[in-house]
Scaffold this active site. Structure first.
Site, PDB file in Angstrom:
ATOM      1  N   LYS A   1     -72.098 -10.897 103.137  1.00  0.00           N
ATOM      2  CA  LYS A   1     -71.727 -10.182 102.494  1.00  0.00           C
ATOM      3  C   LYS A   1     -73.032  -9.655 101.388  1.00  0.00           C
ATOM      4  O   LYS A   1     -74.066 -10.181 101.494  1.00  0.00           O
ATOM      5  CB  LYS A   1     -70.140 -10.614 101.277  1.00  0.00           C
TER       6      LYS A   1
ATOM      7  N   GLY B   1     -49.140  -3.837  95.811  1.00  0.00           N
ATOM      8  CA  GLY B   1     -50.274  -2.585  95.432  1.00  0.00           C
ATOM      9  C   GLY B   1     -50.235  -1.688  97.129  1.00  0.00           C
ATOM     10  O   GLY B   1     -50.253  -3.004  97.743  1.00  0.00           O
ATOM     11  N   VAL B   2     -49.552  -0.393  96.405  1.00  0.00           N
ATOM     12  CA  VAL B   2     -49.215   0.174  97.945  1.00  0.00           C
ATOM     13  C   VAL B   2     -50.401   1.069  97.928  1.00  0.00           C
ATOM     14  O   VAL B   2     -50.451   2.294  98.054  1.00  0.00           O
ATOM     15  CB  VAL B   2     -48.274   0.394  97.811  1.00  0.00           C
ATOM     16  N   GLY B   3     -51.570   0.110  97.617  1.00  0.00           N
ATOM     17  CA  GLY B   3     -53.372   1.184  97.976  1.00  0.00           C
ATOM     18  C   GLY B   3     -53.098   1.589  99.858  1.00  0.00           C
ATOM     19  O   GLY B   3     -51.906   1.870  99.984  1.00  0.00           O
TER      20      GLY B   3
ATOM     21  N   VAL C   1     -54.065  -0.370 102.210  1.00  0.00           N
ATOM     22  CA  VAL C   1     -53.610  -1.635 103.101  1.00  0.00           C
ATOM     23  C   VAL C   1     -52.085  -1.531 102.760  1.00  0.00           C
ATOM     24  O   VAL C   1     -51.173  -1.637 103.537  1.00  0.00           O
ATOM     25  CB  VAL C   1     -54.193  -2.838 102.891  1.00  0.00           C
TER      26      VAL C   1
ATOM     27  N   TYR D   1     -49.532   0.368 101.370  1.00  0.00           N
ATOM     28  CA  TYR D   1     -49.172   1.612 101.562  1.00  0.00           C
ATOM     29  C   TYR D   1     -48.951   1.452 103.595  1.00  0.00           C
ATOM     30  O   TYR D   1     -47.462   2.103 104.212  1.00  0.00           O
ATOM     31  CB  TYR D   1     -49.838   2.787 101.164  1.00  0.00           C
TER      32      TYR D   1
HETATM   33  P1  NAD Z   1     -56.937  -0.007  97.246  1.00  0.00           P
HETATM   34  O1  NAD Z   1     -57.440  -0.082  96.401  1.00  0.00           O
HETATM   35  O2  NAD Z   1     -56.570   0.816  98.157  1.00  0.00           O
HETATM   36  O3  NAD Z   1     -55.261  -0.376  97.038  1.00  0.00           O
HETATM   37  C1  NAD Z   1     -54.958  -1.436  96.154  1.00  0.00           C
HETATM   38  C2  NAD Z   1     -53.677  -1.000  95.445  1.00  0.00           C
HETATM   39  O4  NAD Z   1     -53.310  -2.369  94.312  1.00  0.00           O
HETATM   40  C3  NAD Z   1     -54.254   0.640  94.941  1.00  0.00           C
HETATM   41  O5  NAD Z   1     -53.074   1.182  94.582  1.00  0.00           O
HETATM   42  C4  NAD Z   1     -54.118  -0.273  92.779  1.00  0.00           C
HETATM   43  O6  NAD Z   1     -53.803   0.298  91.974  1.00  0.00           O
HETATM   44  C5  NAD Z   1     -53.070  -1.590  93.222  1.00  0.00           C
HETATM   45  N1  NAD Z   1     -53.283  -2.574  91.874  1.00  0.00           N
HETATM   46  C6  NAD Z   1     -54.372  -2.753  91.277  1.00  0.00           C
HETATM   47  N2  NAD Z   1     -54.313  -4.027  90.718  1.00  0.00           N
HETATM   48  C7  NAD Z   1     -52.807  -3.841  90.562  1.00  0.00           C
HETATM   49  C8  NAD Z   1     -52.054  -4.803  89.826  1.00  0.00           C
HETATM   50  N3  NAD Z   1     -51.656  -5.420  88.953  1.00  0.00           N
HETATM   51  N4  NAD Z   1     -50.533  -4.938  90.182  1.00  0.00           N
HETATM   52  C9  NAD Z   1     -49.940  -3.705  91.522  1.00  0.00           C
HETATM   53  N5  NAD Z   1     -50.858  -3.199  92.033  1.00  0.00           N
HETATM   54  C10 NAD Z   1     -52.181  -3.284  91.830  1.00  0.00           C
HETATM   55  O7  NAD Z   1     -56.896  -1.662  98.080  1.00  0.00           O
HETATM   56  P2  NAD Z   1     -56.881  -1.690 100.140  1.00  0.00           P
HETATM   57  O8  NAD Z   1     -58.350  -2.067 100.396  1.00  0.00           O
HETATM   58  O9  NAD Z   1     -55.242  -1.591 100.090  1.00  0.00           O
HETATM   59  O10 NAD Z   1     -56.888  -3.539  99.565  1.00  0.00           O
HETATM   60  C11 NAD Z   1     -55.920  -4.361  99.665  1.00  0.00           C
HETATM   61  C12 NAD Z   1     -56.536  -5.647  99.386  1.00  0.00           C
HETATM   62  O11 NAD Z   1     -56.808  -6.586 100.253  1.00  0.00           O
HETATM   63  C13 NAD Z   1     -57.305  -6.225  98.200  1.00  0.00           C
HETATM   64  O12 NAD Z   1     -57.767  -7.746  98.008  1.00  0.00           O
HETATM   65  C14 NAD Z   1     -58.468  -6.704  99.002  1.00  0.00           C
HETATM   66  O13 NAD Z   1     -59.927  -6.787  99.360  1.00  0.00           O
HETATM   67  C15 NAD Z   1     -58.125  -6.766 100.214  1.00  0.00           C
HETATM   68  N6  NAD Z   1     -58.403  -6.454 101.812  1.00  0.00           N
HETATM   69  C16 NAD Z   1     -58.429  -5.428 102.329  1.00  0.00           C
HETATM   70  C17 NAD Z   1     -59.269  -4.694 103.484  1.00  0.00           C
HETATM   71  C18 NAD Z   1     -59.092  -3.979 104.091  1.00  0.00           C
HETATM   72  O14 NAD Z   1     -58.774  -3.463 105.204  1.00  0.00           O
HETATM   73  N7  NAD Z   1     -58.385  -2.482 103.271  1.00  0.00           N
HETATM   74  C19 NAD Z   1     -59.175  -6.300 104.709  1.00  0.00           C
HETATM   75  C20 NAD Z   1     -59.147  -7.465 104.312  1.00  0.00           C
HETATM   76  C21 NAD Z   1     -58.884  -7.413 102.770  1.00  0.00           C
END
Ligand code: NAD
Length: 371
Positions: free
Chosen positions: A89, A188-190, A192, A194
């Site tokens: 990392k 959390g509907v970012g 992943v 969504y």
């Molecule tokens: P992202 O930033 O696109 O989405 C995260 C969402 O969570 C955002 O919409 C944010 O507003 C929301 N959020 C933040 N704090 C919050 C809270 N207290 N309560 C509710 N919602 C909240 O991130 P992502 O890429 O969707 O990743 C989500 C999680 O999955 C992270 O922990 C990331 O480390 C993990 N992850 C992601 C991937 C990937 O491929 N993107 C792979 C492995 C793990």
């Protein structure tokens, strides 16, 4: 001099020795202002693959601690996922909005200098466009644009993996892999979350969502038939599966006592405040699918780039998260240990057994004879 010592609170050699880290590289480039740390925890199973986090760490110690913790996590994630990859990392210290091309390319040169021991990818604070820039300096980068032969943003692959993990959990808890009619809360509907909601709605699950971002919430609520709850209440909603897909540290002694679900299956990294929380979840009768088993879809997808990306082959590998999750849950039940301990053991066993194969050399160099 006194100032230098005051800043050096972490004794790096003690810290990396205790947990057997192979290499920690401090990267500095004055013209671009680059300050980065790359940690290679283990190359026993293959090159250390893991993302580059761009973050304005309050202290250098915090940056070092983060990169060490995350790189070790990658070793375990890839080992359990059955990949021929180790754990690595990187962190770049700074505000992501201050990123420049010279800085990213200087960083790419440092990645290149490790000759493939470390392969980078996107993480918090970095984007696919950043990976495309890094590719101009080194081939040891994944998650680059499809037009450049990459697999693009891994989030959709991560969401698909979470869905397969949920099916495996459903099979254990309700004796049926179907999620139809199951109540699932996605916090959390970012990127992943969504994508996961889309899958769940297609599966006819009854979905509730929450997010601190009104924009993210509005998008999910407009696109899908879902209920909405405030973020601080999400974990306490009565449901079948609670799915943390935002930040880590959501499962604490306090929140675990308030859970009203049968299982926790989500994408967020480091969901447990500490390892002890795995025991609290088991005591509360909640089946916890370990985060690093569940969220491996992204790394599985980018790892396929190293072989020349093929979407069907990647999808096939991601589907295996069902089997891996099922194996972890079965091992925990058989051995009478927490699901987290079962996943850790599985990773350590593979590192030990498959890692040993690496000791069989492909051909040792001939000793140099002295005339
Ligand atoms: P992202 O930033 O696109 O989405 C995260 C969402 O969570 C955002 O919409 C944010 O507003 C929301 N959020 C933040 N704090 C919050 C809270 N207290 N309560 C509710 N919602 C909240 O991130 P992502 O890429 O969707 O990743 C989500 C999680 O999955 C992270 O922990 C990331 O480390 C993990 N992850 C992601 C991937 C990937 O491929 N993107 C792979 C492995 C793990």
């Amino acid at each position: 001099m006194a100032r230098l010592y005051a800043r050096q609170a972490v004794n790096v050699f003690d810290r990396i020795g205790d947990e057997d880290y192979e290499q920690v590289v401090f990267c500095h480039d004055r013209p671009s202002g680059l300050r980065a740390v790359i940690a290679v925890h283990s190359t026993r199973l293959g090159p250390g693959l893991g993302g580059t986090r761009f973050h304005p760490y309050a202290t250098e110690d915090a940056a070092v601690e983060d990169v060490l913790r995350l790189s070790k996590g990658m070793t375990y994630k890839s080992a359990v996922a059955g990949l021929d990859l180790g754990g690595g990392k990187a962190v770049i210290i700074g505000e992501p909005r201050d990123k420049t091309e010279p800085l990213l390319r200087a960083y790419g040169r440092f990645v290149d200098s490790l000759g493939g021991r470390y392969i980078t990818a996107e993480d918090v604070g970095t984007t696919q466009a950043d990976m495309d820039l890094i590719l101009r300096e080194t081939p040891f980068v994944t998650g680059v644009s499809r037009s450049l032969g990459g697999s693009g943003d891994p989030s959709a692959a991560t969401a698909t993996g979470v869905l397969y993990a949920m099916r495996a959990v459903a099979n254990v808890v309700w004796g049926d892999t179907s999620l139809e009619g199951r109540a699932v809360v996605v916090s959390g509907v970012g990127k992943v979350g969504y994508s996961l909601v889309r899958h769940l709605v297609e599966e006819r699950a009854v979905v509730t969502v929450s997010d601190v971002s009104p924009t993210a919430l509005d998008r999910a609520a407009a696109d899908f038939e879902v209920s909405v709850v405030p973020p601080e209440k999400a974990h306490a909603v009565e449901c079948d599966i609670f799915s943390p897909c935002a930040l880590g540290g959501v499962l604490t002694p306090t929140t675990i006592a308030e859970l009203r679900c049968a299982a926790v299956v989500g994408s967020a990294n480091n969901q447990l405040l500490d390892a002890g929380c795995a025991g609290l979840l088991a005591d509360a009768g909640v089946l916890y699918a370990p985060d690093y088993v569940v969220n491996a879809g992204g790394i599985i997808n980018v790892a396929e780039e190293l072989l020349g990306y093929d979407r069907d082959r990647a999808d096939g590998q991601i589907r295996r998260i069902f089997d891996t999750t099922a194996a972890v849950l079965a091992a925990a039940a058989t051995e009478g240990i927490t699901t987290l301990a079962a996943a850790d053991r599985m990773a350590e066993r593979r590192l030990e057994q498959v890692g040993r194969v690496g000791l069989i050399r492909r051909g040792a160099p001939l000793p140099v004879r002295r005339r």
